[in-house]
Design an enzyme around this catalytic site. Sequence first.
Site: not given
Ligand code: PEP
Length: 248
Positions: A10-11, A95, A97, A213, A234-235
């Site tokens: 997920n960019w 999501h 967010e 994470s 994500g990251g």
């Molecule tokens: C996400 O937002 O879908 C996610 C899992 O982010 P991160 O891996 O950065 O926690």
Amino acid sequence: MARRRIIAGNWKMNMTPSQAKELCATLKDLVANDAVDVVYCVPAIDITTVVEAVAGTNVKVGAENFYIEDKGAFTGEISAPMLKEAGVEYVIMGHSERRDIFGEDDILINAKVKKAFAAGLKPILCCGESLAVRKAGTYVDWVKRQITWDLYGVTADQVKELVIAYEPIWAIGTGETATADQAQEVCKMIRETIADLYDAATAEAVRIQYGGSMNAGNAAELLSKDDIDGGLIGGAALKPDFGQIVNA
Ligand code: PEP
């Protein structure tokens, strides 16, 4: 039944089109694994660039969002048929967010699940609890309620194609990962909820990801759990580490 692993990035709101092209080139050899479904969910402005960049590889393209109408006076929005024609196969919905920052509720998310299927897109449906809900100990009921609302009126055959991402909000972008046992507990409960809402065959087929994470260091343990069929990342999706997660 062996479910096929699915690792999706997920960019979020990262990567200009030229940066997207560069990232696809960096990751190309690192993610080349035909045993895994690899998906890049990218900002709308990057879709055409990324579809072109991954053509002929094992990578599929996903979107991060869309609106539930096919066309019309919805300034700023993008429809599911537009995504489909652009070469998108998967789309994220629910999501945290979008739920928290953009006020999307389960009624809208349910409409998105149905519209995605109608347009030939596969939903990656996110669910997950906040830290307050986790601390209150009511996270199982919370996630169960989200899933039940989000899938209202969705058929068993559709659910078999669905990807559900369990993403505890307290673990997203915080560096704090759920332990593999914590993630497994909720992913198992999600599968049991699908069995209750549908049947055992549907529960066996639906793919469930963990997200929060996930990184090159913790992916293998999380992915070793019975009910965790993949990750939404994500990251770490913006770095070469993503290749290590694909191959974990
Ligand atoms: C996400 O937002 O879908 C996610 C899992 O982010 P991160 O891996 O950065 O926690």
